[in-house]
Design a protein around this motif. Sequence first.
Motif, PDB file in Angstrom:
ATOM      1  N   GLN A   1     -64.372 -61.683   2.183  1.00  0.00           N
ATOM      2  CA  GLN A   1     -63.591 -62.923   2.254  1.00  0.00           C
ATOM      3  C   GLN A   1     -62.602 -62.845   3.422  1.00  0.00           C
ATOM      4  OE1 GLN A   1     -63.157 -65.912   2.058  1.00  0.00           O
ATOM      5  NE2 GLN A   1     -62.452 -66.528   0.008  1.00  0.00           N
ATOM      6  N   VAL A   2     -62.138 -64.006   3.853  1.00  0.00           N
ATOM      7  CA  VAL A   2     -61.131 -64.030   4.924  1.00  0.00           C
ATOM      8  C   VAL A   2     -59.883 -63.302   4.471  1.00  0.00           C
ATOM      9  CG1 VAL A   2     -62.050 -66.210   5.791  1.00  0.00           C
ATOM     10  CG2 VAL A   2     -60.113 -66.232   4.201  1.00  0.00           C
ATOM     11  N   ALA A   3     -59.061 -62.897   5.420  1.00  0.00           N
ATOM     12  CA  ALA A   3     -57.822 -62.193   5.097  1.00  0.00           C
ATOM     13  C   ALA A   3     -56.907 -63.069   4.241  1.00  0.00           C
ATOM     14  CB  ALA A   3     -57.112 -61.773   6.381  1.00  0.00           C
ATOM     15  N   ARG A   4     -56.096 -62.431   3.432  1.00  0.00           N
ATOM     16  CA  ARG A   4     -55.257 -63.164   2.475  1.00  0.00           C
ATOM     17  C   ARG A   4     -54.278 -64.124   3.149  1.00  0.00           C
ATOM     18  NH1 ARG A   4     -53.673 -57.654  -0.526  1.00  0.00           N
ATOM     19  NH2 ARG A   4     -53.873 -57.046   1.673  1.00  0.00           N
ATOM     20  N   ASP A   5     -53.793 -63.759   4.322  1.00  0.00           N
ATOM     21  CA  ASP A   5     -52.815 -64.638   4.978  1.00  0.00           C
ATOM     22  C   ASP A   5     -53.467 -65.824   5.679  1.00  0.00           C
ATOM     23  OD1 ASP A   5     -54.011 -63.327   7.080  1.00  0.00           O
ATOM     24  OD2 ASP A   5     -52.146 -62.576   7.975  1.00  0.00           O
ATOM     25  N   GLN A   6     -54.803 -65.914   5.609  1.00  0.00           N
ATOM     26  CA  GLN A   6     -55.514 -67.032   6.234  1.00  0.00           C
ATOM     27  C   GLN A   6     -56.089 -68.012   5.215  1.00  0.00           C
ATOM     28  OE1 GLN A   6     -58.490 -65.439   8.870  1.00  0.00           O
ATOM     29  NE2 GLN A   6     -57.044 -64.115   9.964  1.00  0.00           N
ATOM     30  N   ILE A   7     -55.948 -67.695   3.938  1.00  0.00           N
ATOM     31  CA  ILE A   7     -56.555 -68.519   2.895  1.00  0.00           C
ATOM     32  C   ILE A   7     -55.907 -69.897   2.847  1.00  0.00           C
ATOM     33  CG2 ILE A   7     -56.714 -68.726   0.361  1.00  0.00           C
ATOM     34  CD1 ILE A   7     -57.382 -65.740   0.302  1.00  0.00           C
TER      35      ILE A   7
ATOM     36  N   ARG B   1     -68.726 -57.970 -18.035  1.00  0.00           N
ATOM     37  CA  ARG B   1     -69.198 -59.338 -18.239  1.00  0.00           C
ATOM     38  C   ARG B   1     -70.674 -59.489 -17.885  1.00  0.00           C
ATOM     39  NH1 ARG B   1     -65.086 -63.981 -17.985  1.00  0.00           N
ATOM     40  NH2 ARG B   1     -63.024 -62.983 -18.086  1.00  0.00           N
ATOM     41  N   ALA B   2     -71.121 -58.781 -16.861  1.00  0.00           N
ATOM     42  CA  ALA B   2     -72.510 -58.919 -16.417  1.00  0.00           C
ATOM     43  C   ALA B   2     -73.495 -58.414 -17.461  1.00  0.00           C
ATOM     44  CB  ALA B   2     -72.721 -58.176 -15.098  1.00  0.00           C
ATOM     45  N   ILE B   3     -73.133 -57.384 -18.222  1.00  0.00           N
ATOM     46  CA  ILE B   3     -74.093 -56.751 -19.131  1.00  0.00           C
ATOM     47  C   ILE B   3     -73.901 -57.132 -20.582  1.00  0.00           C
ATOM     48  CG2 ILE B   3     -74.425 -54.766 -17.618  1.00  0.00           C
ATOM     49  CD1 ILE B   3     -72.554 -53.152 -19.389  1.00  0.00           C
ATOM     50  N   SER B   4     -72.777 -57.755 -20.944  1.00  0.00           N
ATOM     51  CA  SER B   4     -72.488 -58.018 -22.355  1.00  0.00           C
ATOM     52  C   SER B   4     -72.892 -59.423 -22.771  1.00  0.00           C
ATOM     53  CB  SER B   4     -70.997 -57.809 -22.632  1.00  0.00           C
ATOM     54  OG  SER B   4     -70.626 -56.470 -22.382  1.00  0.00           O
ATOM     55  N   GLY B   5     -73.206 -59.592 -24.074  1.00  0.00           N
ATOM     56  CA  GLY B   5     -73.631 -60.889 -24.573  1.00  0.00           C
ATOM     57  C   GLY B   5     -74.900 -61.319 -23.867  1.00  0.00           C
ATOM     58  N   ARG B   6     -74.939 -62.581 -23.460  1.00  0.00           N
ATOM     59  CA  ARG B   6     -76.040 -63.029 -22.612  1.00  0.00           C
ATOM     60  C   ARG B   6     -75.781 -62.502 -21.205  1.00  0.00           C
ATOM     61  NH1 ARG B   6     -77.191 -69.265 -20.513  1.00  0.00           N
ATOM     62  NH2 ARG B   6     -78.810 -68.681 -19.010  1.00  0.00           N
ATOM     63  N   PRO B   7     -76.606 -61.582 -20.687  1.00  0.00           N
ATOM     64  CA  PRO B   7     -76.355 -61.029 -19.356  1.00  0.00           C
ATOM     65  C   PRO B   7     -76.383 -62.130 -18.293  1.00  0.00           C
ATOM     66  CG  PRO B   7     -78.048 -59.777 -20.515  1.00  0.00           C
ATOM     67  CD  PRO B   7     -77.824 -61.038 -21.300  1.00  0.00           C
ATOM     68  N   GLY B   8     -75.784 -61.839 -17.152  1.00  0.00           N
ATOM     69  CA  GLY B   8     -75.778 -62.825 -16.084  1.00  0.00           C
ATOM     70  C   GLY B   8     -75.037 -62.340 -14.858  1.00  0.00           C
ATOM     71  N   PRO B   9     -74.913 -63.205 -13.849  1.00  0.00           N
ATOM     72  CA  PRO B   9     -74.296 -62.809 -12.587  1.00  0.00           C
ATOM     73  C   PRO B   9     -72.781 -62.985 -12.593  1.00  0.00           C
ATOM     74  CG  PRO B   9     -75.172 -65.026 -12.392  1.00  0.00           C
ATOM     75  CD  PRO B   9     -75.488 -64.569 -13.793  1.00  0.00           C
ATOM     76  N   VAL B  10     -72.125 -62.094 -11.878  1.00  0.00           N
ATOM     77  CA  VAL B  10     -70.688 -62.162 -11.635  1.00  0.00           C
ATOM     78  C   VAL B  10     -70.481 -62.125 -10.120  1.00  0.00           C
ATOM     79  CG1 VAL B  10     -68.506 -60.910 -11.867  1.00  0.00           C
ATOM     80  CG2 VAL B  10     -70.029 -61.125 -13.838  1.00  0.00           C
ATOM     81  N   VAL B  11     -69.532 -62.905  -9.639  1.00  0.00           N
ATOM     82  CA  VAL B  11     -69.238 -62.970  -8.204  1.00  0.00           C
ATOM     83  C   VAL B  11     -67.835 -62.419  -7.966  1.00  0.00           C
ATOM     84  CG1 VAL B  11     -68.942 -64.482  -6.207  1.00  0.00           C
ATOM     85  CG2 VAL B  11     -70.737 -64.973  -7.885  1.00  0.00           C
ATOM     86  N   VAL B  12     -67.726 -61.485  -7.009  1.00  0.00           N
ATOM     87  CA  VAL B  12     -66.443 -60.849  -6.695  1.00  0.00           C
ATOM     88  C   VAL B  12     -66.162 -61.041  -5.207  1.00  0.00           C
ATOM     89  CG1 VAL B  12     -65.099 -58.720  -6.724  1.00  0.00           C
ATOM     90  CG2 VAL B  12     -66.821 -59.129  -8.510  1.00  0.00           C
ATOM     91  N   ALA B  13     -65.083 -61.749  -4.890  1.00  0.00           N
ATOM     92  CA  ALA B  13     -64.674 -61.972  -3.502  1.00  0.00           C
ATOM     93  C   ALA B  13     -63.675 -60.894  -3.083  1.00  0.00           C
ATOM     94  CB  ALA B  13     -64.067 -63.353  -3.335  1.00  0.00           C
ATOM     95  N   LEU B  14     -63.839 -60.388  -1.861  1.00  0.00           N
ATOM     96  CA  LEU B  14     -63.051 -59.254  -1.371  1.00  0.00           C
ATOM     97  C   LEU B  14     -62.391 -59.608  -0.041  1.00  0.00           C
ATOM     98  CD1 LEU B  14     -65.913 -56.636  -1.934  1.00  0.00           C
ATOM     99  CD2 LEU B  14     -63.966 -57.029  -3.479  1.00  0.00           C
ATOM    100  N   PRO B  15     -61.123 -60.050  -0.031  1.00  0.00           N
ATOM    101  CA  PRO B  15     -60.448 -60.308   1.247  1.00  0.00           C
ATOM    102  C   PRO B  15     -60.492 -59.073   2.143  1.00  0.00           C
ATOM    103  CG  PRO B  15     -59.166 -61.173  -0.594  1.00  0.00           C
ATOM    104  CD  PRO B  15     -60.267 -60.364  -1.183  1.00  0.00           C
ATOM    105  N   GLU B  16     -60.825 -59.270   3.398  1.00  0.00           N
ATOM    106  CA  GLU B  16     -61.084 -58.132   4.267  1.00  0.00           C
ATOM    107  C   GLU B  16     -59.845 -57.266   4.490  1.00  0.00           C
ATOM    108  OE1 GLU B  16     -60.767 -60.600   8.513  1.00  0.00           O
ATOM    109  OE2 GLU B  16     -62.660 -59.786   7.836  1.00  0.00           O
ATOM    110  N   ASP B  17     -58.649 -57.857   4.512  1.00  0.00           N
ATOM    111  CA  ASP B  17     -57.451 -57.045   4.713  1.00  0.00           C
ATOM    112  C   ASP B  17     -57.105 -56.244   3.455  1.00  0.00           C
ATOM    113  OD1 ASP B  17     -56.823 -59.515   3.487  1.00  0.00           O
ATOM    114  OD2 ASP B  17     -54.710 -59.292   4.021  1.00  0.00           O
TER     115      ASP B  17
END
Length: 561
Positions: A108-114, A154-170
């Motif tokens: 993800q973009v740097a935190r000070d650019q969001i 969350r991905a493996i419990s209950g009904r399994p499914g996708p999780v999305v994780v955003a990572l600011p580069e800074d």
Amino acid sequence: MNNPSKGKRSGGQVLVDALRVNGVDRAFCVPGESYLDVLDALHDVKDEIQLIVCRQEGGASYMAEAYGKLTGKPGICMVTRGPGATNASVGVHTAFQDSTPMILFIGQVARDQIEREAFQEVDYRRMFGQMAKWVVQIDDAARIPELVNQAFQRAISGRPGPVVVALPEDMLTDLVDVPDARPAQRVEAAPAPSQMTELQTLLAKAKKPLVIAGGGAWNSDAVADLQQFVQKQNLPLAASFRCQDLFDNTDPHYAGDMGLAAGPVLVDAVKQSDLLIVIGARLGEMTTGGYALVDIPVPKQTLIHVHPSAEEIGRVYQPTLGINAGPASFLSQAADLPPVQPDAFTDWVSSLNRGYRGNFETPRSPGDVQMSEVISWLNKSLPIDSILTCGAGNYTGWVHRGYQHRTFRTLLGPTNGSMGYGVPAAVAAKLTYPERTVVAFAGDGCFLMNGQELATAAHYDARLIVIVVNNGMYGTIRMHQERSYPGRVSGTELHNPDFAALARAFGLHGETVTRTEDFAAAFVRCEASGKPALIEVQVDPEALTPRMTLSQIREKALASK
């Protein structure tokens, strides 16, 4: 690797260590400058985590989804911000509808650019909001162990499914002193004893019961228990759309799959049934024939719905008995139940199995290639643990009608009907199980949506065999077009390359088959080539479906107008 302060780690290092804690052994990616510190941290653990570099983010996310399906562990995909994330979204949608554990990490973009519409900036919470089980952006590197653990949980419990994780580069370059979390633990609800007693009571009253199995959260123990439950109670079983590998298709209790290739006997059986025992499946559009086979909201059939997600039970269909439980926990108890009235269902089971086997019989298709005979040869010739993959298209009708899955996790097909899935899924399958035969099916339209991943297969020596069924059109859309607008062809014709030559350009072995009798020898040459391989099978455009030609579909539509 960058580690100037003892006891402190960069955010990228903390993230990679969190992957190691959770047993990740492979990740699929297209690299990007937005998560360089993660790539740097992966450099030092390449013996523990294999990084598979793909050619397009859609292919990478499909590979991660296929890995999650095959192993039950979250498939890991890493992409860059903006265009990388939008390309990867196709795999997230597939994982959601297929109930597959998967985690997509996005730089993800740097935190000070969001919130400035910075270069390639996207708000991923809004973008993936209804497409994933959870979307989170990690703004504090010290919280990586906590939030990544939650992503796995969350991905493996209950009904399994996708999780999305955003990572600011800074954030990824921040140095923090933080301990690792423990591995995530799968949580699965179990049925109450009173519910198992009620199941027996309802089964004792039934005259025409039918089990439908599908969905996610299955493992080999659950599949073995399913077989035992069905055989002990002498019940017919149908698989939901593209879940045929949950039950031995050669078992006399098997009634077929509730998908696009469902035979008329099975379709009628759902209507006739007085007890539906649905295990793991959502009872979605494909499984219910467009919601036409089961009344909404109260089915006329007695419905026992077993599902790992409480939110799914009663969402569309109100069950007589709803059981919030995963397939494994439910079937471990169901397999031990004493037989209720097995002798009462013998004729019912036999009639459904005859209907399934009768569905193998198809009329001769126009042209020199008979796909039904090609699939029949594969069904007889392939090892029973071979993995078949496919995307979407009319070519899958032959595969699903004619191939019998006998063991667990031998079919990878997207229940969301996503084109382009077969090739990347096969790459992931061959990398995961290199000792097993892996065959990818694709139509000419389907193949070119992710055919570039042949380069990934060549790069990692993933010796899959791709079968491209070439009829020069988007076949499924043409079929619907002829039914609704007969003779008015628009937007469905294709001009194709020489697929075998294209494969050879990628470094694969390439074959072209124009006659049925040439297929077996071509396949054997592919196996003996010592490299990934592709067979282009040229079929007559008239051979549009296993039972009806293009002209027959058009003539029927014209006659009805």
